[in-house]
Design an enzyme around this catalytic site. Structure first.
Site, PDB file in Angstrom:
ATOM      1  N   CYS A  61     -30.724  -6.058 -19.901  1.00  0.00           N
ATOM      2  CA  CYS A  61     -29.975  -6.752 -20.805  1.00  0.00           C
ATOM      3  C   CYS A  61     -29.602  -8.027 -20.663  1.00  0.00           C
ATOM      4  CB  CYS A  61     -28.585  -6.023 -21.411  1.00  0.00           C
ATOM      5  SG  CYS A  61     -27.193  -6.099 -19.972  1.00  0.00           S
ATOM      6  N   CYS A  73     -26.174  -8.900 -18.727  1.00  0.00           N
ATOM      7  CA  CYS A  73     -26.099  -8.228 -17.309  1.00  0.00           C
ATOM      8  C   CYS A  73     -26.827  -9.585 -16.740  1.00  0.00           C
ATOM      9  CB  CYS A  73     -27.146  -7.311 -17.070  1.00  0.00           C
ATOM     10  SG  CYS A  73     -26.478  -5.757 -17.951  1.00  0.00           S
ATOM     11  N   ASP A 120     -59.260 -33.287 -33.501  1.00  0.00           N
ATOM     12  CA  ASP A 120     -60.245 -34.096 -32.755  1.00  0.00           C
ATOM     13  C   ASP A 120     -61.736 -33.428 -33.418  1.00  0.00           C
ATOM     14  OD1 ASP A 120     -61.734 -35.882 -31.033  1.00  0.00           O
ATOM     15  OD2 ASP A 120     -62.021 -34.349 -29.841  1.00  0.00           O
TER      16      ASP A 120
END
Length: 717
Positions: free
Chosen positions: A21, A24, A399
Site C-alpha cells: 500500500c 505503508c 522527422d
C-alpha cells in the site's frame, strides 16, 4: 543540506517484498530516513524498491519496515519470491471470518446481547484485526491519521457501544479489502517481473577449444556465445557465424521474426527460431538492452504523474478532515440533545466509509499497469508525467528520414530505351555502381539482387566524374551513369520527350540517374527514400484519435518534401531545415498547441526532441542515446506504436478520472446516507471495499490495450 550530504554518501538500491500500500511505502520511507547514517531515501512503490543514500544494513532497513514485516534484498541478488498458499497468507482473516459466522449462529440462539456471541465476535475482531490495531493505535498516539487509524477507532468504537457483530464484520471485510489490494498490485507488477525473467540466467560459451555453460554474471565482453535453435539469447551481441530468424517480441513488441546473419546485432531475451548462431558478446549483463528496459520502466514508475501528486496531496488533508468530521457528527448532535449511541454509531460509520483506500490506490495502480503494458508492447514511457502528456498531444511533428520514410534509398522506377530489358540494364548499372561509394549506388546494387539479375564479370577502367557520375567499361563497352547534366555534355544528349519524363519523376520526389553510352541513352533509373508502408495509415489514425495537426520536418528540398507530404497526407511540410531550424519550429509550434510531440531518431533530432512537450524516439532497441534522451522510446522501428501509445495514454487519463470521481462520489453518497442514519457499519466497509475492488478492476483494464496489427492498418499503396 540533505542534498549536499547525499552527494558524499554511497547509493544502494534494494528490492522490498511485502510492500502493498502507498501509505505503508510512505511510512517505510520516513523510517529509513531516520536511520543513523542515512542521508536520504526514496521508495519506488510501483517497482517495490527503495534507494538509500548513505550507510544502512539490511537488518536496520528490515527493522524500519518491521511494522509491515517487509523483507529487503539487494537489487542485483537473484531471489525467487516464494508464493504462500492463499489459506496460509490470509489465515488470520479466514479464522476471523469463521469466528464471525459462529458469532452470528450463537446470536441467533442466545440473542445479540448474550455473553457467548460477544466473546466470539471479540475473538474474531482480535484475530482478524491484530496487526491493524497495532498500526492504528501506534499512529493514533503519534497523531498520524491514516486508514489504519480510522479503521482502528471505528472497530474499537463499535465494540464500546455494544456493536460487536458489526465490528467483526468490519474487521473481516477490511481484511478482504487488503487482500484484494495486495493481489491488484501483484497483478500490476507482473509485467515487470515477466520482463525480468525473459533472459536466461546461463549461456553456452566457447572459450578456447572448450564449450561450457556459464552464469550470465560471469560472461565477459568478447566471449563467444553459442545459441541453438529453440533457445533464448542470454546476452546482447553481434552474430559472427550462422543465419537464423529471431523473435524480438520481448524487446520491440513485434512478434514477426527478423532474419539475422553475420554482423547483425542481437539482444538478450530474444528467441532463436531456426539456425545455430555464434554471437560475440558486446555488453555485460547489467548493460544489456533488456536490463536497461527493466531499469527505465522501474524508474518510470517512481516518477509521480501530476494526477498522482494531486491525489497524494489531497489525501494528506482528506483523512484528518474525515476524522474531524466524524468526531463532530458523534459529539455535536448529542450535545444539542440527540441520542449519544445513535450519533456515535453514525460517526463510526463515517470513519469506515471515509477510509481513503480506493482514492489512494486509484492513480498509482493505473500508472503502473499502463507503463508495464507499454513495456511489454515495445514502448518505454519514462514516467507518469510523460504518460499523461502523451494523452493530451494535439500536434505531432515528424522527422522525415528514417521516421516517415525507411531511411535508405530504393530504386522505384526503371525506364528502358532501345528495346533492351530492364534486367540487362540494371545488371550493367549495378556492375558499375558496385565500385562506387555514392549512397545511391547501393540502391541500384540491391535492386539488381532483388531482380535476380546476372552481374557482368568484366568491369574495367572505372572512373568517378566529380559531381556528375561515374563511367566504366563493361564487357568491353564504355558506359556512363550519372545525372542528366552529365549526358547533356555527352554527344548522346536527352531528347525533349524523355526530359519531360525526368521532370515528372523529380516532381514525385525521386532522384533520376541516367545510364547510357556516348552515343545513346539506355535507361532512366529513379531512386527515392521510400515511405514506410504504415506511415499514411498512422497519420490517418492520429487524426482520427484527436491529433489536430501533423507536420513533416526535413532537410530535403521543398519539391521532394512536398511530394512525400502529399503522399502521406500530413497537414504541413517544412523543408530545407537544419537541426537548429527544427528546434525553432518546435518552439513556435508550442505557442499554438498546448502539447506537442516530436518523433525522431533520438540522436540527430535531440534538440527538437528536448524542446517538445513529449520527445518520442523511434527504433531505440540497442540505441543507448535514444533510450536515455527520449521521454518515450519506441523500441521497434515501427511507427504504428505511436497511435497505440497515445490511445493507451488517453485511456489511462480517462480511467484515472473515472477512479477518482467514483471514489469521491462514494464518499459523498455515504455522507448523504449518514444524515438519516441509513449507513450501517457493515454497509460502510462494504462500500469502501467495493470501491477499492471496482477501482482496481477498472485500472487493470489497461492491460487489454493492445497495438493494432497490420490487419487494422492498411499499408500504403
Amino acid at each position: 543540506m540533505r542534498q549536499h550530504e547525499a552527494a558524499n554518501h554511497e547509493k544502494q538500491v534494494y528490492r522490498v517484498q511485502g510492500l502493498t500500500c502507498t501509505n505503508c511505502a510512505g511510512i517505510f520511507e520516513k523510517n529509513v530516513k531516520k536511520l543513523p547514517g542515512v542521508a536520504d531515501a526514496q521508495v519506488n512503490f510501483g517497482a517495490s524498491k527503495i534507494t538509500v543514500i548513505g550507510n544502512a544494513t539490511i537488518e536496520e532497513l528490515e527493522k524500519a519496515g518491521a511494522f509491515e514485516n517487509l523483507k529487503v534484498i539487494p537489487e542485483k541478488q537473484r531471489v525467487t519470491e516464494k508464493k504462500e498458499p492463499f489459506w496460509k497468507e490470509n489465515g488470520n482473516a479466514l479464522l476471523s471470518a469463521m469466528l464471525m459466522a459462529a458469532g452470528y449462529l450463537l446470536a441467533s440462539v442466545y440473542g445479540e446481547a448474550g455473553m457467548l456471541p460477544a466473546l466470539t465476535f471479540g475473538a474474531a475482531m482480535l484475530i482478524g484485526g491484530y496487526k491493524l490495531f497495532q498500526k492504528g493505535i501506534r499512529n493514533l498516539f503519534r497523531l498520524q491519521f491514516d486508514m489504519n487509524t480510522l479503521m482502528t477507532v471505528a472497530i474499537i468504537g463499535a465494540a464500546a457501544i455494544g456493536e460487536w457483530g458489526e465490528g467483526a464484520v468490519v474487521v473481516v471485510l477490511f481484511a478482504v479489502s487488503e487482500a484484494l489490494e495486495r493481489f491488484s498490485m501483484q497483478k500490476a507488477r507482473q509485467s515487470i517481473r515477466s520482463l525480468m525473467n525473459i533472459a536466461p540466467k546461463e549461456a553456452l560459451i566457447r572459450r578456447g577449444s572448450s564449450e561450457l555453460t556459464v552464469s550470465v554474471d560471469e560472461i565477459q565482453v568478447g566471449d563467444v556465445m553459442i545459441v541453438k535453435p529453440g533457445q533464448k539469447l542470454a546476452m546482447d551481441g553481434v552474430v559472427i557465424k550462422g543465419t537464423s530468424t529471431i523473435n524480438q517480441a520481448a524487446i520491440t513488441g513485434e512478434s514477426v521474426p527478423v532474419t539475422k546473419t553475420v554482423n547483425d546485432e542481437v539482444f538478450a531475451g530474444t528467441f532463436n527460431e531456426e539456425g545455430l548462431l555464434e554471437i560475440r558478446v558486446t555488453k555485460r549483463v547489467e548493460d544489456t538492452t533488456i536490463s536497461k528496459i527493466i531499469h527505465l520502466v522501474e524508474e518510470a514508475q517512481a516518477e509521480r504523474a501530476p494526477s498522482q501528486a494531486f491525489v497524494d496531496r489531497f489525501a494528506q488533508y482528506y483523512t484528518p478532515a474525515i476524522m474531524a468530521l466524524a468526531i463532530g457528527i458523534a459529539v455535536i448532535p448529542p450535545l444539542l440533545g440527540a441520542e449519544w449511541g445513535d450519533w456515535i454509531y453514525r460517526g463510526l460509520s463515517l470513519l469506515v466509509v471515509g477510509c481513503p483506500c480506493a482514492l489512494v490506490i486509484s492513480t498509482p495502480i493505473s500508472i503502473v499497469t499502463a507503463i508495464g503494458n507499454a513495456a511489454k508492447n515495445g514502448v518505454l514511457i519514462k514516467g507518469g508525467i510523460h504518460l499523461e502528456e502523451a494523452g493530451r498531444i494535439s500536434a505531432v511533428a515528424f522527422d522525415k528520414t528514417g521516421t516517415l520514410t525507411k531511411g535508405f534509398p530504393e530504386v522505384t522506377d526503371i525506364v528502358a530505351f532501345g528495346g533492351r530489358s530492364e534486367s540487362e540494364l540494371i545488371s550493367i548499372a549495378a556492375a558499375i555502381e558496385r565500385r562506387s561509394q555514392h549512397p545511391l549506388a547501393s540502391a541500384i546494387v540491391r535492386k539488381a539482387k532483388q531482380m535476380g539479375a546476372d552481374l557482368p564479370l568484366l568491369v574495367d577502367d572505372f572512373q568517378s566524374i566529380t559531381g556528375k557520375g561515374v563511367k566504366a567499361s563493361v564487357d568491353g563497352q564504355l558506359y556512363f551513369i550519372g545525372s542528366p547534366k552529365l549526358f547533356d555534355e555527352l554527344r548522346s544528349g536527352i531528347i525533349d520527350t524523355a526530359r519531360e519524363r525526368i521532370r515528372t519523376l523529380q516532381t514525385q520526389g525521386k532522384t533520376v540517374m541516367v545510364l547510357g553510352t556516348q552515343q545513346e541513352v539506355l535507361a532512366f533509373i529513379a531512386v527515392a527514400d521510400t515511405v514506410r508502408d504504415s506511415s499514411k495509415a498512422v497519420i490517418e489514425e492520429l487524426h482520427s484519435i484527436g491529433v489536430q495537426k501533423t507536420i513533416m520536418l526535413t532537410g530535403d528540398n521543398q519539391a521532394t518534401a512536398d511530394a512525400i507530404g502529399n503522399q502521406l497526407g500530413v497537414d504541413e511540410v517544412k523543408a530545407e531545415l537544419l537541426p537548429q531550424d527544427k528546434l525553432q519550429y518546435i518552439k513556435q509550434l508550442r505557442q499554438s498547441y498546448p502539447s506537442v510531440a516530436m518523433v525522431g531518431d533520438g540522436v540527430n533530432d535531440a534538440p527538437a526532441l528536448a524542446a517538445s512537450t513529449v520527445g518520442i524516439a523511434m527504433g531505440s532497441a540497442g540505441t543507448d542515446t535514444a533510450l536515455e534522451t527520449a521521454d518515450i522510446a519506441l523500441m521497434a522501428d515501427d511507427l504504428r506504436k505511436l497511435p497505440y501509445t497515445i490511445r493507451l495514454s488517453k485511456k489511462t487519463l480517462a480511467i484515472i478520472k473515472q477512479n477518482v470521481t467514483f471514489s469521491l462520489g462514494i464518499k459523498l453518497l455515504a455522507l448523504v446516507l449518514i444524515v438519516p442514519g441509513w449507513l450501517t457499519l457493515w454497509l460502510a466497509i462494504l462500500a469502501d471495499m467495493g470501491a477499492t475492488l471496482i477501482v482496481t478492476l477498472n485500472s487493470l483494464r489497461l492491460l487489454k490495450v493492445k497495438t493494432r496489427t497490420s490487419s487494422h492498418l492498411k499499408p500504403l499503396r
